[in-house]
Scaffold this active site. Sequence first.
Site, mmCIF file in Angstrom:
data_model
loop_
_atom_site.group_PDB
_atom_site.id
_atom_site.type_symbol
_atom_site.label_atom_id
_atom_site.label_comp_id
_atom_site.label_asym_id
_atom_site.label_seq_id
_atom_site.Cartn_x
_atom_site.Cartn_y
_atom_site.Cartn_z
ATOM 1 N N LYS A 70 0.801 -1.227 0.000
ATOM 2 C CA LYS A 70 0.000 0.000 0.000
ATOM 3 C C LYS A 70 0.840 1.287 0.000
ATOM 4 C CE LYS A 70 -4.215 -1.746 2.188
ATOM 5 N NZ LYS A 70 -5.189 -1.556 3.263
ATOM 6 N N ALA A 134 -3.699 0.723 8.792
ATOM 7 C CA ALA A 134 -5.116 0.963 9.084
ATOM 8 C C ALA A 134 -5.254 2.039 10.166
ATOM 9 C CB ALA A 134 -5.773 -0.341 9.526
HETATM 10 P P1 NAP Z 1 -0.129 -3.472 9.949
HETATM 11 O O1 NAP Z 1 0.248 -2.263 9.194
HETATM 12 O O2 NAP Z 1 0.683 -4.715 9.807
HETATM 13 O O3 NAP Z 1 -0.172 -3.069 11.521
HETATM 14 C C1 NAP Z 1 -0.377 -4.062 12.501
HETATM 15 C C2 NAP Z 1 -0.495 -3.431 13.882
HETATM 16 O O4 NAP Z 1 -0.802 -4.488 14.811
HETATM 17 C C3 NAP Z 1 0.788 -2.759 14.384
HETATM 18 O O5 NAP Z 1 0.442 -1.613 15.120
HETATM 19 C C4 NAP Z 1 1.385 -3.849 15.309
HETATM 20 O O6 NAP Z 1 2.160 -3.325 16.361
HETATM 21 C C5 NAP Z 1 0.130 -4.443 15.893
HETATM 22 N N1 NAP Z 1 0.361 -5.799 16.382
HETATM 23 C C6 NAP Z 1 0.547 -6.921 15.634
HETATM 24 N N2 NAP Z 1 0.735 -7.983 16.447
HETATM 25 C C7 NAP Z 1 0.668 -7.518 17.722
HETATM 26 C C8 NAP Z 1 0.776 -8.135 18.993
HETATM 27 N N3 NAP Z 1 0.973 -9.444 19.133
HETATM 28 N N4 NAP Z 1 0.646 -7.356 20.107
HETATM 29 C C9 NAP Z 1 0.450 -6.016 19.981
HETATM 30 N N5 NAP Z 1 0.329 -5.383 18.806
HETATM 31 C C10 NAP Z 1 0.443 -6.124 17.669
HETATM 32 O O7 NAP Z 1 -1.620 -3.929 9.618
HETATM 33 P P2 NAP Z 1 -2.818 -3.001 9.056
HETATM 34 O O8 NAP Z 1 -2.814 -3.024 7.577
HETATM 35 O O9 NAP Z 1 -2.789 -1.721 9.766
HETATM 36 O O10 NAP Z 1 -4.106 -3.879 9.506
HETATM 37 C C11 NAP Z 1 -4.456 -3.988 10.868
HETATM 38 C C12 NAP Z 1 -5.773 -4.753 11.024
HETATM 39 O O11 NAP Z 1 -6.836 -4.023 10.414
HETATM 40 C C13 NAP Z 1 -5.774 -6.128 10.372
HETATM 41 O O12 NAP Z 1 -6.376 -7.042 11.235
HETATM 42 C C14 NAP Z 1 -6.592 -5.952 9.131
HETATM 43 O O13 NAP Z 1 -7.293 -7.135 8.802
HETATM 44 C C15 NAP Z 1 -7.578 -4.874 9.551
HETATM 45 N N6 NAP Z 1 -8.036 -4.063 8.396
HETATM 46 C C16 NAP Z 1 -9.364 -4.133 8.089
HETATM 47 C C17 NAP Z 1 -9.846 -3.399 7.015
HETATM 48 C C18 NAP Z 1 -11.305 -3.474 6.686
HETATM 49 O O14 NAP Z 1 -11.685 -3.120 5.554
HETATM 50 N N7 NAP Z 1 -12.157 -3.877 7.602
HETATM 51 C C19 NAP Z 1 -8.979 -2.588 6.246
HETATM 52 C C20 NAP Z 1 -7.629 -2.531 6.605
HETATM 53 C C21 NAP Z 1 -7.168 -3.297 7.686
HETATM 54 P P3 NAP Z 1 3.743 -2.996 16.160
HETATM 55 O O15 NAP Z 1 3.801 -1.663 15.475
HETATM 56 O O16 NAP Z 1 4.270 -2.963 17.554
HETATM 57 O O17 NAP Z 1 4.305 -4.121 15.334
#
Ligand code: NAP
Length: 289
Positions: A70, A134
Amino acid sequence: MKINGQTAVYGIIGNPIRHTSSPAIHNHISEAMGIDAVYVPFVANDDLAAVIPGLYSLGVRGLNVTVPYKSDVMEYLAGVDEMAGRIGAVNTLKYTEKGYYGYNTDILGLGRELDEEGISLKERDVVILGAGGAARAVAFLSALKGAASLTIVNRTEEKALGIKKDVSAYADIKGMHSLAENTRTLSLDMIEDLGGKDYIVFQCTNVGLSPRDDECVLNDEAFYKKVAVGVDLIYKPAVTRFMKYVEDAGGKAVNGLKMLIYQAVSAYEIWNDVRVPESVVSDIERELK
Ligand code: NAP
């Protein structure tokens, strides 16, 4: 669906891509609206300098972009929409004569979900759990919708600080100096330092995503007593552990399914210059549930 030599081709690039619901949503809309288009998944490799011009040369009319491309894809575009540029991520590319133009319909999709759920961010105190792509979109949406304060809570506080810096700068430019002053960060393990009450909380981490349904990024009972509304961006499972905690403490909880559907609908509308009828949106929601 009948495909012929004039069928417009759309698709999604990402890696991995096999769990995506986007082809089902987009192809349903085309069929329902009688638009001659097909939408397919493309497993991309990291060589975006070849992938993007390649798809453009083949005349692919529009693309969605998902994890992990992205942000990286932005340098291969002819331009980006102002908000997508500020967020630093695009998920929708539209074919133009000069190349692909990028948008972020995650923010549009979430905005439409909140409107439909009757959740207003105006003058509200917002907490964001997570600081990935996100979370960034949610932070800018909060600013756009006039939130009173923003607290970004993340395991890695440095990433939260990056969002705070960008959102505060945006808020200052738009004359929302109070929000700029009231945007702060907190490390996840310091959550007990969060005062206040009646928060709207967005769960923007991957924790709790199926098949790890029983997990939640925060298990602190005292925190949930401060939550009026909890929005989990996860939509599989339909009711996450986070949502259960919010409801058990007396709050309202919603998942990210409508955000998913509306980010697709918004992309479809940008590509085809149409308005997707609500009846089609409801059909999609029923099918995905
Ligand atoms: P991302 O950029 O990979 O960010 C992941 C986030 O989760 C980071 O802040 C990470 O923290 C945190 N995290 C991961 N594992 C963790 C753990 N064990 N303990 C604490 N924090 C943890 O992902 P993203 O694209 O933002 O997506 C995040 C979520 O939103 C996903 O579940 C995705 O499915 C959902 N989403 C949904 C939609 C929708 O249309 N509904 C759209 C976009 C995303 P660190 O920074 O410390 O690693």
